[in-house]
Design a protein around this motif. Structure first.
Motif, short mmCIF file in Angstrom:
data_model
loop_
_atom_site.label_atom_id
_atom_site.label_comp_id
_atom_site.label_asym_id
_atom_site.label_seq_id
_atom_site.Cartn_x
_atom_site.Cartn_y
_atom_site.Cartn_z
N SER A 161 -2.34 -8.28 6.07
CA SER A 161 -1.28 -8.26 4.76
C SER A 161 -0.98 -6.59 5.13
O SER A 161 -1.65 -5.91 5.71
CB SER A 161 -2.06 -8.37 3.67
N MET A 162 0.07 -6.29 4.50
CA MET A 162 0.73 -5.02 4.63
C MET A 162 -0.45 -4.12 4.01
O MET A 162 -0.71 -2.69 4.43
CB MET A 162 2.09 -4.94 3.86
N LYS A 163 -1.15 -4.58 2.98
CA LYS A 163 -2.07 -3.55 2.27
C LYS A 163 -3.24 -3.25 3.07
O LYS A 163 -3.61 -2.18 3.16
CB LYS A 163 -2.40 -4.02 0.87
N ALA A 164 -3.77 -4.28 3.47
CA ALA A 164 -5.21 -4.37 4.40
C ALA A 164 -4.74 -3.61 5.76
O ALA A 164 -5.27 -2.60 6.28
CB ALA A 164 -5.70 -5.66 4.90
N HIS A 172 -2.47 -1.14 6.27
CA HIS A 172 -2.29 0.36 6.02
C HIS A 172 -3.48 0.98 5.34
O HIS A 172 -3.00 2.17 4.87
CB HIS A 172 -0.97 0.50 5.49
N ASP A 173 -4.57 0.19 5.26
CA ASP A 173 -5.83 1.00 4.50
C ASP A 173 -6.44 1.29 5.59
O ASP A 173 -7.32 0.52 6.12
CB ASP A 173 -6.26 0.02 3.63
N LYS A 199 -3.55 7.49 5.59
CA LYS A 199 -3.08 6.92 4.82
C LYS A 199 -1.41 7.43 4.54
O LYS A 199 -1.19 8.44 4.57
CB LYS A 199 -3.43 7.00 3.13
N THR A 250 8.01 -3.61 0.52
CA THR A 250 6.63 -3.60 1.03
C THR A 250 5.68 -2.13 0.72
O THR A 250 4.81 -1.64 1.13
CB THR A 250 6.54 -3.43 2.51
N ALA A 268 4.93 -0.54 -2.03
CA ALA A 268 3.68 -0.46 -2.91
C ALA A 268 2.50 -0.88 -2.02
O ALA A 268 1.42 -0.15 -2.32
CB ALA A 268 3.83 -1.58 -4.03
N ASP A 269 2.32 -1.59 -1.14
CA ASP A 269 1.40 -1.96 -0.14
C ASP A 269 1.04 -0.86 0.77
O ASP A 269 -0.11 -0.72 1.32
CB ASP A 269 1.63 -3.30 0.28
N ILE A 270 2.24 -0.34 1.52
CA ILE A 270 2.03 0.63 2.48
C ILE A 270 1.76 1.96 2.03
O ILE A 270 0.88 2.77 2.32
CB ILE A 270 3.22 0.42 3.41
N GLN A 311 -0.19 4.43 0.07
CA GLN A 311 -1.57 4.43 -0.49
C GLN A 311 -2.08 5.88 -0.99
O GLN A 311 -3.18 6.04 -0.85
CB GLN A 311 -2.35 3.59 0.38
#
Lengths: 192, 171
Positions: free
Chosen positions: A128-131, A133-134, A144, A185, A187-189, A191
């Motif tokens: 997922s985009m969040k995972a 880019h974490d 980040k 995207t 909000a997910d990217i 961080q």
């Protein structure tokens, strides 16, 4: 004997029906009422793949791949973005050049999926985009991303679009829609 | 093969109890045979559907074998290069054999290009560019520390699906 033949025929008919019911030919015949971004950039019409002689590719994917490949060059040449992409250059020395091809494919898959492509062969199957880019969840992510870098990234995609003949001057609606899509995207990217 | 005659033959003095016993054994055997027959058919149907599923997955997921012979390289110019000069350098690099694409960032004086490794390499391109206009330029070399970071979608070898995809893509 006759009964066995009939049963076997029934099984095969069922198998053929199940296969044909989810084959991609059928998905192509479904025409959405509102054209997707994917269909607006070429859609599922099959064309010759200029990069792979004798192979066919959907026109929509071909367009997105060209934009992605141009954008990768723009991003790689952008010193503000260099901190996210050093591995692509570093692999030269290591003799492992799979990173660039994988990046192009993953990015193109992501764009295909995000713009409404229904061909499962082009579906994005990464994190997922969040995972992704974490740094805590992905050791390939060194730092980040912040808002300024994300804005620059979208700007670089715009330059990549322009290199393929699409600008706000000649197709404002398409550029605006693609930029809006990229910002979904954010909000997910972003961080940091 | 088990039937009533063999059952009776094996017993010299068949009684009504024995007859019922034999009959029951035959009935059980027939039930077992029927069960095995149904099981065989069920197995065949599952096998056919499995083959259909495998063929379907193959057809919808097959990709052209990705080429891993593409490399990205960069040259940093230590002097100002204007747009016209930048385009000239970009066009020159694009004309070199096995170079698949180039981009010149004239704001930051950076040239980036993609080439097919084998007959072409970054040293050769760098020397050709230098000889084009005797530019002050350097090959961009990534430090080891920086090489440990990178774009996450570029090379996902840490997950099971990433490793599996990489393995399957070899075929």
């Amino acid at each position: 004997m006759k009964k066995s033949v009939l049963t076997l025929t029934a099984c095969l008919s069922l198998a053929v029906f199940m296969y044909s019911s989810c084959s991609k030919e059928e998905t192509k015949t479904v025409t959405p009422t509102t054209p997707t971004l994917y269909s607006r950039v070429g859609g599922s019409t099959m064309v010759n793949d200029p990069n792979n002689s004798g192979q066919m590719i959907e026109a929509g994917r071909l367009t997105l791949r060209a934009v992605v490949d141009s954008s990768i060059l723009v991003i790689a040449g952008d010193p503000q973005m260099a901190k996210y992409f050093p591995v692509l250059f570093a692999e030269l020395g290591a003799g492992n050049t799979s990173g660039l091809v994988a990046l192009s494919k993953s990015f193109t898959d992501f764009m295909c999926t995000a713009t409404g492509c229904t061909n499962s062969a082009y579906a994005y199957k990464g994190k997922s985009m969040k995972a992704a880019h974490d740094p805590a969840q992905n050791n390939r992510m060194g730092v980040k991303a912040d808002k300024a870098d994300f804005d620059k990234f979208v700007g670089d995609i715009g330059v990549g679009l322009a290199q393929n003949g699409v600008t706000s001057a000649n197709n404002k609606q398409l550029v605006d829609d693609l930029v809006a899509l990229l910002y979904t995207t954010e909000a997910d990217i972003v961080q940091k | 093969m088990f039937n009533l005659n063999t059952c009776l033959f094996q017993n010299k003095n068949p009684s009504s109890i024995l007859l019922r016993k034999c009959d029951k054994q035959i009935s059980n055997k027939m039930k077992n045979r029927k069960f095995l027959k149904v099981l065989a058919w069920l197995g065949s149907v599952v096998a056919v559907l499995f083959v259909v599923l495998v063929v379907h997955i193959y057809l919808v997921t097959r990709h052209p074998k990705p080429t891993n012979q593409i490399q990205l390289s960069r040259i940093d110019f230590k002097q100002n290069i204007n747009e016209v000069e930048g385009k000239k350098i970009k066009d020159f690099v694009n004309s070199l054999p096995d170079v698949k694409g180039a981009y010149f960032n004239d704001k930051d004086n950076i040239l980036v290009y993609i080439y097919k490794i084998g007959n072409q390499n970054s040293f050769n391109v760098y020397n050709k560019v230098k000889s084009l206009g005797n530019y002050k330029a350097e090959r961009y070399v990534v430090t080891e520390a920086a090489a440990n970071t990178g774009c996450p979608i570029g090379k996902d070898q840490t997950t099971f699906t990433g490793m599996l995809s990489a393995y399957i893509s070899k075929f």
